[in-house]
Design a protein around this motif. Structure first.
Motif, PDB file in Angstrom:
ATOM      1  N   ALA A 197      53.130  38.044  33.478  1.00 51.77           N
ATOM      2  CA  ALA A 197      54.513  37.988  33.974  1.00 51.77           C
ATOM      3  C   ALA A 197      54.744  37.007  35.070  1.00 51.77           C
ATOM      4  N   LEU A 198      53.636  37.124  36.179  1.00 47.13           N
ATOM      5  CA  LEU A 198      53.357  36.457  37.310  1.00 47.13           C
ATOM      6  C   LEU A 198      52.870  35.169  37.038  1.00 47.13           C
ATOM      7  N   GLU A 199      52.092  34.867  36.089  1.00 49.46           N
ATOM      8  CA  GLU A 199      51.640  33.586  35.820  1.00 49.46           C
ATOM      9  C   GLU A 199      52.668  32.839  35.091  1.00 49.46           C
ATOM     10  N   GLY A 200      53.644  33.623  34.246  1.00 48.04           N
ATOM     11  CA  GLY A 200      54.656  32.953  33.368  1.00 48.04           C
ATOM     12  C   GLY A 200      56.115  32.762  34.502  1.00 48.04           C
ATOM     13  N   ASP A 201      56.049  32.940  35.538  1.00 50.81           N
ATOM     14  CA  ASP A 201      57.327  32.966  36.325  1.00 50.81           C
ATOM     15  C   ASP A 201      58.407  33.808  35.787  1.00 50.81           C
ATOM     16  N   THR A 202      58.001  35.054  35.192  1.00 50.65           N
ATOM     17  CA  THR A 202      59.228  35.937  34.695  1.00 50.65           C
ATOM     18  C   THR A 202      59.919  36.429  35.754  1.00 50.65           C
ATOM     19  N   ASP A 203      61.091  36.827  35.397  1.00 50.44           N
ATOM     20  CA  ASP A 203      62.103  37.377  36.433  1.00 50.44           C
ATOM     21  C   ASP A 203      61.641  38.412  37.228  1.00 50.44           C
ATOM     22  N   CYS A 204      61.845  38.639  38.642  1.00 48.98           N
ATOM     23  CA  CYS A 204      61.583  39.570  39.679  1.00 48.98           C
ATOM     24  C   CYS A 204      61.898  40.822  39.074  1.00 48.98           C
ATOM     25  N   GLY A 205      62.809  41.116  38.329  1.00 48.25           N
ATOM     26  CA  GLY A 205      63.305  42.580  38.094  1.00 48.25           C
ATOM     27  C   GLY A 205      62.517  42.905  36.911  1.00 48.25           C
ATOM     28  N   ASP A 206      61.946  41.993  35.936  1.00 46.00           N
ATOM     29  CA  ASP A 206      60.963  42.485  34.905  1.00 46.00           C
ATOM     30  C   ASP A 206      59.948  42.781  35.381  1.00 46.00           C
ATOM     31  N   GLN A 207      59.266  41.960  36.618  1.00 44.81           N
ATOM     32  CA  GLN A 207      57.859  42.111  37.076  1.00 44.81           C
ATOM     33  C   GLN A 207      57.988  43.404  37.842  1.00 44.81           C
ATOM     34  N   LEU A 208      59.017  44.015  38.317  1.00 48.88           N
ATOM     35  CA  LEU A 208      59.164  45.197  39.094  1.00 48.88           C
ATOM     36  C   LEU A 208      59.241  46.376  38.009  1.00 48.88           C
ATOM     37  N   MET A 209      60.013  46.110  36.787  1.00 48.56           N
ATOM     38  CA  MET A 209      59.659  47.155  35.628  1.00 48.56           C
ATOM     39  C   MET A 209      58.299  47.403  35.389  1.00 48.56           C
ATOM     40  N   LEU A 210      57.417  46.314  35.122  1.00 45.41           N
ATOM     41  CA  LEU A 210      56.112  46.463  34.698  1.00 45.41           C
ATOM     42  C   LEU A 210      55.232  47.158  35.615  1.00 45.41           C
ATOM     43  N   LEU A 211      55.517  46.878  36.999  1.00 47.16           N
ATOM     44  CA  LEU A 211      54.880  47.513  38.031  1.00 47.16           C
ATOM     45  C   LEU A 211      55.109  48.922  38.137  1.00 47.16           C
ATOM     46  N   ALA A 212      56.563  49.348  37.849  1.00 46.59           N
ATOM     47  CA  ALA A 212      56.799  50.819  37.782  1.00 46.59           C
ATOM     48  C   ALA A 212      56.008  51.392  36.765  1.00 46.59           C
ATOM     49  N   ALA A 213      55.866  50.849  35.679  1.00 45.79           N
ATOM     50  CA  ALA A 213      55.215  51.418  34.618  1.00 45.79           C
ATOM     51  C   ALA A 213      53.581  51.449  34.982  1.00 45.79           C
ATOM     52  N   VAL A 214      53.016  50.748  35.767  1.00 46.48           N
ATOM     53  CA  VAL A 214      51.638  50.823  36.167  1.00 46.48           C
ATOM     54  C   VAL A 214      51.772  52.249  36.894  1.00 46.48           C
ATOM     55  N   ARG A 215      52.599  52.088  37.923  1.00 47.94           N
ATOM     56  CA  ARG A 215      52.557  53.153  38.772  1.00 47.94           C
ATOM     57  C   ARG A 215      52.648  54.582  38.153  1.00 47.94           C
ATOM     58  N   GLY A 216      53.514  54.470  37.418  1.00 51.91           N
ATOM     59  CA  GLY A 216      53.832  55.636  36.570  1.00 51.91           C
ATOM     60  C   GLY A 216      52.541  56.165  35.735  1.00 51.91           C
ATOM     61  N   GLY A 217      51.677  55.319  35.238  1.00 54.79           N
ATOM     62  CA  GLY A 217      50.597  55.452  34.440  1.00 54.79           C
ATOM     63  C   GLY A 217      49.442  56.049  35.397  1.00 54.79           C
ATOM     64  N   VAL A 218      49.362  55.493  36.500  1.00 55.89           N
ATOM     65  CA  VAL A 218      48.188  55.913  37.596  1.00 55.89           C
ATOM     66  C   VAL A 218      48.589  57.340  38.082  1.00 55.89           C
ATOM     67  N   ASN A 219      50.088  57.412  38.304  1.00 54.37           N
ATOM     68  CA  ASN A 219      50.557  58.833  38.908  1.00 54.37           C
ATOM     69  C   ASN A 219      50.103  59.866  37.854  1.00 54.37           C
ATOM     70  N   GLY A 220      50.433  59.678  36.594  1.00 57.53           N
ATOM     71  CA  GLY A 220      50.076  60.654  35.364  1.00 57.53           C
ATOM     72  C   GLY A 220      48.847  60.638  35.082  1.00 57.53           C
ATOM     73  N   LEU A 221      48.032  59.872  35.384  1.00 53.08           N
ATOM     74  CA  LEU A 221      46.493  60.181  35.107  1.00 53.08           C
ATOM     75  C   LEU A 221      45.788  60.680  36.153  1.00 53.08           C
ATOM     76  N   MET A 222      46.438  60.735  37.647  1.00 53.29           N
ATOM     77  CA  MET A 222      46.158  61.390  38.727  1.00 53.29           C
ATOM     78  C   MET A 222      46.267  62.640  38.401  1.00 53.29           C
ATOM     79  N   ALA A 223      47.674  63.291  38.062  1.00 55.47           N
ATOM     80  CA  ALA A 223      48.173  64.423  37.905  1.00 55.47           C
ATOM     81  C   ALA A 223      47.259  65.060  36.873  1.00 55.47           C
ATOM     82  N   GLU A 224      46.787  64.478  35.930  1.00 57.21           N
ATOM     83  CA  GLU A 224      46.100  65.049  34.886  1.00 57.21           C
ATOM     84  C   GLU A 224      44.711  65.763  35.328  1.00 57.21           C
TER      85      GLU A 224
END
Length: 90
Positions: free
Chosen positions: A28-55
């Motif tokens: 997304a960063l390389e392809g100049d994807t919309d900032c809103g879409d980038q933020l959604m992708l980053l939120a998914a990564v953060r959720g994944g890391v938090n879920g793994l940490m909780a587990e």
């Protein structure tokens, strides 16, 4: 396959999924994807890391503070601690 092995495989699958999510962020960063879409992708990564940490924290509490510790904590206290961890890692 033992319970421990199955749990380990689940955690490894979660990591692979997060790796794919990070690859999507990179594309997304390389392809100049919309900032809103980038933020959604980053939120998914953060959720994944938090879920793994909780587990992993939950496993630590259950197997090292309740069952296997020299000075064990009460199971109901362990459950309260797990609930607290999950609430703060959302």
């Amino acid at each position: 396959m033992s319970l421990h092995d199955r749990e380990k495989m689940k955690l490894l699958q979660r990591i692979r999924k997060m790796r794919g999510q990070l690859d999507a962020v990179e594309r997304a960063l390389e392809g100049d994807t919309d900032c809103g879409d980038q933020l959604m992708l980053l939120a998914a990564v953060r959720g994944g890391v938090n879920g793994l940490m909780a587990e992993i924290l939950e496993d630590h509490i259950r197997f090292h503070l309740v069952d296997g510790a020299k000075e064990q904590i009460a199971p109901d206290l362990a459950e309260d601690l797990i609930d607290l961890v999950r609430a703060y890692l959302k």
